[in-house]
Design a protein around this motif. Structure first.
Motif, PDB file in Angstrom:
ATOM      1  N   ALA A  44       0.866  -1.210  -0.196  1.00 42.29           N
ATOM      2  CA  ALA A  44      -0.121  -0.042   0.164  1.00 42.29           C
ATOM      3  C   ALA A  44       0.785   1.219   0.159  1.00 42.29           C
ATOM      4  O   ALA A  44       0.791   2.147  -0.712  1.00 42.29           O
ATOM      5  N   LEU A  45       2.121   1.245   0.746  1.00 43.23           N
ATOM      6  CA  LEU A  45       2.598   2.434   0.989  1.00 43.23           C
ATOM      7  C   LEU A  45       3.525   2.563  -0.380  1.00 43.23           C
ATOM      8  O   LEU A  45       3.523   3.763  -1.096  1.00 43.23           O
ATOM      9  N   ALA A  46       4.266   1.627  -0.877  1.00 50.84           N
ATOM     10  CA  ALA A  46       4.832   1.533  -2.259  1.00 50.84           C
ATOM     11  C   ALA A  46       3.845   2.071  -3.347  1.00 50.84           C
ATOM     12  O   ALA A  46       4.158   2.972  -4.204  1.00 50.84           O
ATOM     13  N   MET A  47       2.612   1.652  -3.532  1.00 50.13           N
ATOM     14  CA  MET A  47       1.907   1.910  -4.538  1.00 50.13           C
ATOM     15  C   MET A  47       1.327   3.306  -4.672  1.00 50.13           C
ATOM     16  O   MET A  47       0.871   4.015  -5.566  1.00 50.13           O
ATOM     17  N   LEU A  48       0.991   3.851  -3.258  1.00 47.91           N
ATOM     18  CA  LEU A  48       0.583   5.281  -3.040  1.00 47.91           C
ATOM     19  C   LEU A  48       1.579   6.188  -3.466  1.00 47.91           C
ATOM     20  O   LEU A  48       1.389   7.423  -3.962  1.00 47.91           O
ATOM     21  N   ALA A  49       2.765   5.606  -3.542  1.00 52.95           N
ATOM     22  CA  ALA A  49       4.104   6.536  -3.781  1.00 52.95           C
ATOM     23  C   ALA A  49       4.555   6.754  -5.452  1.00 52.95           C
ATOM     24  O   ALA A  49       5.410   7.334  -5.795  1.00 52.95           O
ATOM     25  N   MET A  50       3.782   5.611  -5.976  1.00 53.95           N
ATOM     26  CA  MET A  50       4.214   5.546  -7.414  1.00 53.95           C
ATOM     27  C   MET A  50       4.121   6.889  -8.100  1.00 53.95           C
ATOM     28  O   MET A  50       3.012   7.511  -8.066  1.00 53.95           O
ATOM     29  N   PRO A  51       4.634   7.057  -9.110  1.00 56.66           N
ATOM     30  CA  PRO A  51       4.895   8.225  -9.822  1.00 56.66           C
ATOM     31  C   PRO A  51       3.446   8.178 -10.902  1.00 56.66           C
ATOM     32  O   PRO A  51       3.291   7.243 -11.428  1.00 56.66           O
ATOM     33  N   GLU A  52       3.218   9.525 -11.140  1.00 57.27           N
ATOM     34  CA  GLU A  52       2.067   9.886 -12.220  1.00 57.27           C
ATOM     35  C   GLU A  52       2.662   9.667 -13.656  1.00 57.27           C
ATOM     36  O   GLU A  52       1.787   9.251 -14.562  1.00 57.27           O
ATOM     37  N   VAL A  53       3.758   9.837 -13.969  1.00 57.65           N
ATOM     38  CA  VAL A  53       4.286   9.663 -15.178  1.00 57.65           C
ATOM     39  C   VAL A  53       5.778   8.770 -15.137  1.00 57.65           C
ATOM     40  O   VAL A  53       6.442   9.365 -14.168  1.00 57.65           O
ATOM     41  N   VAL A  54       6.039   8.130 -15.979  1.00 60.80           N
ATOM     42  CA  VAL A  54       7.245   7.170 -16.075  1.00 60.80           C
ATOM     43  C   VAL A  54       7.873   7.673 -17.431  1.00 60.80           C
ATOM     44  O   VAL A  54       7.131   6.957 -18.418  1.00 60.80           O
ATOM     45  N   GLY A  55       9.075   8.180 -17.377  1.00 50.45           N
ATOM     46  CA  GLY A  55       9.562   8.564 -18.777  1.00 50.45           C
ATOM     47  C   GLY A  55       8.285   9.466 -19.484  1.00 50.45           C
ATOM     48  O   GLY A  55       7.995  10.500 -19.085  1.00 50.45           O
ATOM     49  N   ALA A 132      13.337   3.034 -21.446  1.00 52.72           N
ATOM     50  CA  ALA A 132      14.444   2.333 -21.121  1.00 52.72           C
ATOM     51  C   ALA A 132      14.621   2.149 -19.574  1.00 52.72           C
ATOM     52  O   ALA A 132      13.725   2.510 -18.548  1.00 52.72           O
ATOM     53  N   SER A 133      15.130   0.804 -19.319  1.00 53.07           N
ATOM     54  CA  SER A 133      15.292   0.445 -18.006  1.00 53.07           C
ATOM     55  C   SER A 133      15.805   1.601 -17.006  1.00 53.07           C
ATOM     56  O   SER A 133      15.466   1.740 -15.806  1.00 53.07           O
ATOM     57  N   SER A 134      16.978   2.284 -17.406  1.00 54.62           N
ATOM     58  CA  SER A 134      17.336   3.201 -16.672  1.00 54.62           C
ATOM     59  C   SER A 134      16.431   4.335 -16.170  1.00 54.62           C
ATOM     60  O   SER A 134      16.531   4.538 -14.896  1.00 54.62           O
ATOM     61  N   THR A 135      15.637   4.540 -16.873  1.00 52.00           N
ATOM     62  CA  THR A 135      14.788   5.564 -16.698  1.00 52.00           C
ATOM     63  C   THR A 135      13.714   5.120 -15.802  1.00 52.00           C
ATOM     64  O   THR A 135      13.194   5.786 -14.785  1.00 52.00           O
ATOM     65  N   LEU A 136      12.931   3.962 -16.157  1.00 51.44           N
ATOM     66  CA  LEU A 136      12.167   3.254 -15.400  1.00 51.44           C
ATOM     67  C   LEU A 136      12.496   2.937 -13.922  1.00 51.44           C
ATOM     68  O   LEU A 136      11.897   3.326 -12.963  1.00 51.44           O
ATOM     69  N   LEU A 137      13.724   2.466 -13.870  1.00 50.02           N
ATOM     70  CA  LEU A 137      13.958   1.967 -12.459  1.00 50.02           C
ATOM     71  C   LEU A 137      14.509   3.243 -11.538  1.00 50.02           C
ATOM     72  O   LEU A 137      14.081   3.212 -10.409  1.00 50.02           O
ATOM     73  N   VAL A 138      15.004   4.022 -12.119  1.00 48.24           N
ATOM     74  CA  VAL A 138      15.208   5.565 -11.313  1.00 48.24           C
ATOM     75  C   VAL A 138      13.809   6.025 -11.012  1.00 48.24           C
ATOM     76  O   VAL A 138      13.741   6.593  -9.761  1.00 48.24           O
ATOM     77  N   GLU A 139      12.861   6.211 -11.826  1.00 46.39           N
ATOM     78  CA  GLU A 139      11.615   6.927 -11.268  1.00 46.39           C
ATOM     79  C   GLU A 139      10.820   6.348 -10.337  1.00 46.39           C
ATOM     80  O   GLU A 139      10.317   6.616  -9.602  1.00 46.39           O
ATOM     81  N   LEU A 140      10.871   4.737 -10.665  1.00 46.26           N
ATOM     82  CA  LEU A 140      10.178   3.856  -9.447  1.00 46.26           C
ATOM     83  C   LEU A 140      10.754   3.945  -8.296  1.00 46.26           C
ATOM     84  O   LEU A 140      10.147   3.501  -7.085  1.00 46.26           O
ATOM     85  N   GLY A 141      12.277   4.046  -8.154  1.00 45.61           N
ATOM     86  CA  GLY A 141      13.055   4.055  -6.909  1.00 45.61           C
ATOM     87  C   GLY A 141      12.308   4.447  -5.660  1.00 45.61           C
ATOM     88  O   GLY A 141      12.230   3.929  -4.700  1.00 45.61           O
ATOM     89  N   SER A 142      11.791   5.777  -5.860  1.00 41.10           N
ATOM     90  CA  SER A 142      11.514   6.365  -4.378  1.00 41.10           C
ATOM     91  C   SER A 142      10.203   5.719  -3.911  1.00 41.10           C
ATOM     92  O   SER A 142       9.915   5.631  -2.694  1.00 41.10           O
ATOM     93  N   ALA A 143       9.461   4.993  -4.718  1.00 42.62           N
ATOM     94  CA  ALA A 143       8.094   4.775  -4.423  1.00 42.62           C
ATOM     95  C   ALA A 143       8.676   3.241  -3.619  1.00 42.62           C
ATOM     96  O   ALA A 143       8.129   2.846  -2.700  1.00 42.62           O
ATOM     97  N   VAL A 144       9.472   2.341  -4.508  1.00 45.01           N
ATOM     98  CA  VAL A 144       9.867   1.065  -4.076  1.00 45.01           C
ATOM     99  C   VAL A 144      10.672   1.056  -2.553  1.00 45.01           C
ATOM    100  O   VAL A 144      10.669   0.425  -1.677  1.00 45.01           O
ATOM    101  N   GLU A 145      11.114   2.387  -2.444  1.00 49.66           N
ATOM    102  CA  GLU A 145      12.057   2.444  -0.963  1.00 49.66           C
ATOM    103  C   GLU A 145      11.074   2.594   0.192  1.00 49.66           C
ATOM    104  O   GLU A 145      11.581   2.344   1.358  1.00 49.66           O
TER     105      GLU A 145
END
Length: 163
Positions: A44-55, A132-145
């Motif tokens: 729940a915490l991770a999904m609420l923090a997911m960004p609105e846009v990736v790339g 790109a994986s680099s874009t995707l994983l960077v932008e999802l990182g703060s939510a996953v943390e």
């Protein structure tokens, strides 16, 4: 000669047509199977923090808990609550303090990245030609943390010295 408004039945048809045009312009929800532990509170915490846009891809609604998707057509699908991977010799990449196991699916353009050392784990299936994986994983990182890490990937040198 002034234009008269259309008769009442014609106005209703025009209004219904306008409404249909708006509704068909909506992007339907992406059908995603939930992960086995999608109800884990960490998701729940991770999904609420997911960004609105990736790339350049906007976030879309999905049909199941602890999931999200990006792009139309879908460029990436995120599922939280997958079984955390155990020790492995698979390649592991650390991206801004988040460890990911990344593997190519069937030598195509589809890749899967799964967090390592976090419980519950997060899985991202993506099209490498769309994002790109680099874009995707960077932008999802703060939510996953939002899910604390309890293990880290080791490189060959760390394994050899027994860290």
């Amino acid at each position: 000669m002034p234009l008269l408004p259309p008769p009442r039945p014609a106005r209703a048809v025009l209004a219904a047509g306008a409404l249909a045009a708006v509704l068909t312009g909506c992007t339907p929800a992406v059908t995603v199977d939930p992960a086995e532990n999608a109800t884990d509170p960490g998701c729940a915490l991770a999904m609420l923090a997911m960004p609105e846009v990736v790339g350049e891809h906007e976030r879309r609604e999905t049909t199941s808990q602890a999931t999200t998707a990006y792009g139309d057509p879908t460029a990436a699908v995120v599922r939280c609550g997958v079984t955390p991977p155990g020790p492995t010799t698979d390649p592991c990449s650390s991206v801004n303090e988040v460890d990911w196991l990344v593997r190519q699916e069937d030598e195509g353009t589809t890749w899967t990245a799964t967090t390592y050392g976090r419980d519950p784990a997060v899985e991202v299936v993506f099209d490498s030609t769309a994002v790109a994986s680099s874009t995707l994983l960077v932008e999802l990182g703060s939510a996953v943390e939002q899910i604390p890490a309890d293990r880290r990937c080791l490189d060959l040198e760390d394994a050899a010295t027994g860290l």
